[in-house]
Motif scaffolding. Sequence first.
Motif, PDB file in Angstrom:
ATOM      1  N   LYS A  89      -4.835  -4.121  -5.619  1.00 48.45           N
ATOM      2  CA  LYS A  89      -4.223  -3.317  -4.559  1.00 48.45           C
ATOM      3  C   LYS A  89      -5.156  -3.221  -3.358  1.00 48.45           C
ATOM      4  O   LYS A  89      -4.720  -3.371  -2.206  1.00 48.45           O
ATOM      5  CB  LYS A  89      -3.873  -1.916  -5.068  1.00 48.45           C
ATOM      6  CG  LYS A  89      -3.199  -1.077  -4.004  1.00 48.45           C
ATOM      7  CD  LYS A  89      -2.748   0.264  -4.515  1.00 48.45           C
ATOM      8  CE  LYS A  89      -2.018   0.987  -3.383  1.00 48.45           C
ATOM      9  NZ  LYS A  89      -1.470   2.247  -3.783  1.00 48.45           N
ATOM     10  N   GLU A  93      -4.352  -4.550   0.390  1.00 48.31           N
ATOM     11  CA  GLU A  93      -4.451  -3.665   1.558  1.00 48.31           C
ATOM     12  C   GLU A  93      -5.416  -4.242   2.588  1.00 48.31           C
ATOM     13  O   GLU A  93      -5.147  -4.193   3.792  1.00 48.31           O
ATOM     14  CB  GLU A  93      -4.902  -2.270   1.137  1.00 48.31           C
ATOM     15  CG  GLU A  93      -3.858  -1.517   0.350  1.00 48.31           C
ATOM     16  CD  GLU A  93      -4.372  -0.232  -0.274  1.00 48.31           C
ATOM     17  OE1 GLU A  93      -3.537   0.574  -0.690  1.00 48.31           O
ATOM     18  OE2 GLU A  93      -5.606  -0.032  -0.372  1.00 48.31           O
ATOM     19  N   GLU A  94      -6.513  -4.783   2.104  1.00 49.58           N
ATOM     20  CA  GLU A  94      -7.504  -5.379   2.989  1.00 49.58           C
ATOM     21  C   GLU A  94      -6.942  -6.607   3.716  1.00 49.58           C
ATOM     22  O   GLU A  94      -7.413  -6.965   4.786  1.00 49.58           O
ATOM     23  CB  GLU A  94      -8.743  -5.772   2.177  1.00 49.58           C
ATOM     24  CG  GLU A  94      -9.968  -5.989   3.002  1.00 49.58           C
ATOM     25  CD  GLU A  94     -11.196  -6.154   2.136  1.00 49.58           C
ATOM     26  OE1 GLU A  94     -11.289  -7.170   1.424  1.00 49.58           O
ATOM     27  OE2 GLU A  94     -12.064  -5.269   2.181  1.00 49.58           O
ATOM     28  N   TRP A  96      -3.965  -6.744   4.850  1.00 49.39           N
ATOM     29  CA  TRP A  96      -2.910  -6.222   5.734  1.00 49.39           C
ATOM     30  C   TRP A  96      -1.509  -6.571   5.243  1.00 49.39           C
ATOM     31  O   TRP A  96      -0.606  -6.857   6.019  1.00 49.39           O
ATOM     32  CB  TRP A  96      -3.106  -6.717   7.168  1.00 49.39           C
ATOM     33  CG  TRP A  96      -4.384  -6.236   7.760  1.00 49.39           C
ATOM     34  CD1 TRP A  96      -5.569  -6.911   7.770  1.00 49.39           C
ATOM     35  CD2 TRP A  96      -4.637  -4.976   8.368  1.00 49.39           C
ATOM     36  NE1 TRP A  96      -6.541  -6.142   8.369  1.00 49.39           N
ATOM     37  CE2 TRP A  96      -5.997  -4.952   8.756  1.00 49.39           C
ATOM     38  CE3 TRP A  96      -3.842  -3.867   8.638  1.00 49.39           C
ATOM     39  CZ2 TRP A  96      -6.565  -3.862   9.390  1.00 49.39           C
ATOM     40  CZ3 TRP A  96      -4.432  -2.786   9.282  1.00 49.39           C
ATOM     41  CH2 TRP A  96      -5.769  -2.790   9.642  1.00 49.39           C
ATOM     42  N   SER A  98       2.082  -5.605   3.717  1.00 51.92           N
ATOM     43  CA  SER A  98       2.923  -4.409   3.854  1.00 51.92           C
ATOM     44  C   SER A  98       3.065  -3.691   2.513  1.00 51.92           C
ATOM     45  O   SER A  98       2.953  -4.294   1.441  1.00 51.92           O
ATOM     46  CB  SER A  98       4.296  -4.774   4.411  1.00 51.92           C
ATOM     47  OG  SER A  98       5.018  -5.547   3.478  1.00 51.92           O
ATOM     48  N   GLU A  99       3.332  -2.392   2.586  1.00 48.52           N
ATOM     49  CA  GLU A  99       3.400  -1.550   1.388  1.00 48.52           C
ATOM     50  C   GLU A  99       4.472  -2.027   0.407  1.00 48.52           C
ATOM     51  O   GLU A  99       4.252  -2.007  -0.807  1.00 48.52           O
ATOM     52  CB  GLU A  99       3.645  -0.088   1.777  1.00 48.52           C
ATOM     53  CG  GLU A  99       3.579   0.875   0.616  1.00 48.52           C
ATOM     54  CD  GLU A  99       2.243   0.878  -0.125  1.00 48.52           C
ATOM     55  OE1 GLU A  99       2.279   1.050  -1.366  1.00 48.52           O
ATOM     56  OE2 GLU A  99       1.191   0.719   0.506  1.00 48.52           O
ATOM     57  N   ILE A 102       3.048  -4.950  -1.424  1.00 49.73           N
ATOM     58  CA  ILE A 102       2.023  -4.472  -2.353  1.00 49.73           C
ATOM     59  C   ILE A 102       2.677  -3.939  -3.623  1.00 49.73           C
ATOM     60  O   ILE A 102       2.249  -4.246  -4.734  1.00 49.73           O
ATOM     61  CB  ILE A 102       1.132  -3.397  -1.694  1.00 49.73           C
ATOM     62  CG1 ILE A 102       0.244  -4.026  -0.618  1.00 49.73           C
ATOM     63  CG2 ILE A 102       0.274  -2.670  -2.750  1.00 49.73           C
ATOM     64  CD1 ILE A 102      -0.550  -3.030   0.206  1.00 49.73           C
TER      65      ILE A 102
END
Length: 119
Positions: A89, A93-94, A96, A98-99, A102
Amino acid sequence: MGGSSNLNMLVVSFCESIKEDPSLSEFFGNFAFKDLSVLEEELLMAALVEPEGENEIQSRRSRVALRHYQLFQSGLNERHFDVLSKHLKFALEESWVSEDVIQDCERHFASLRPIFEHA
């Protein structure tokens, strides 16, 4: 998620995060970065790349289990898999991502957890 360069960046970020984690050092601390990258790329590919059929799913899972066998013998288990999931995760996130992507990646990655249970 992107092409092979995005996957390579994800693998590097994932492995760097793993190497920096003291709770995983007994398993991954002695790995050369290249060897760890190959191992973890295979794990990520098994989780994140769409298989062409049920046989491929089983084949990937068997390969992951076989490649991690010595680590399982050393005590790697589902608790450590959960830590790996957190590192994934973080790497996503690192990168970039999108949620929603992820969350999809986490769900697919979690499907490999049974390999690490009772190992």
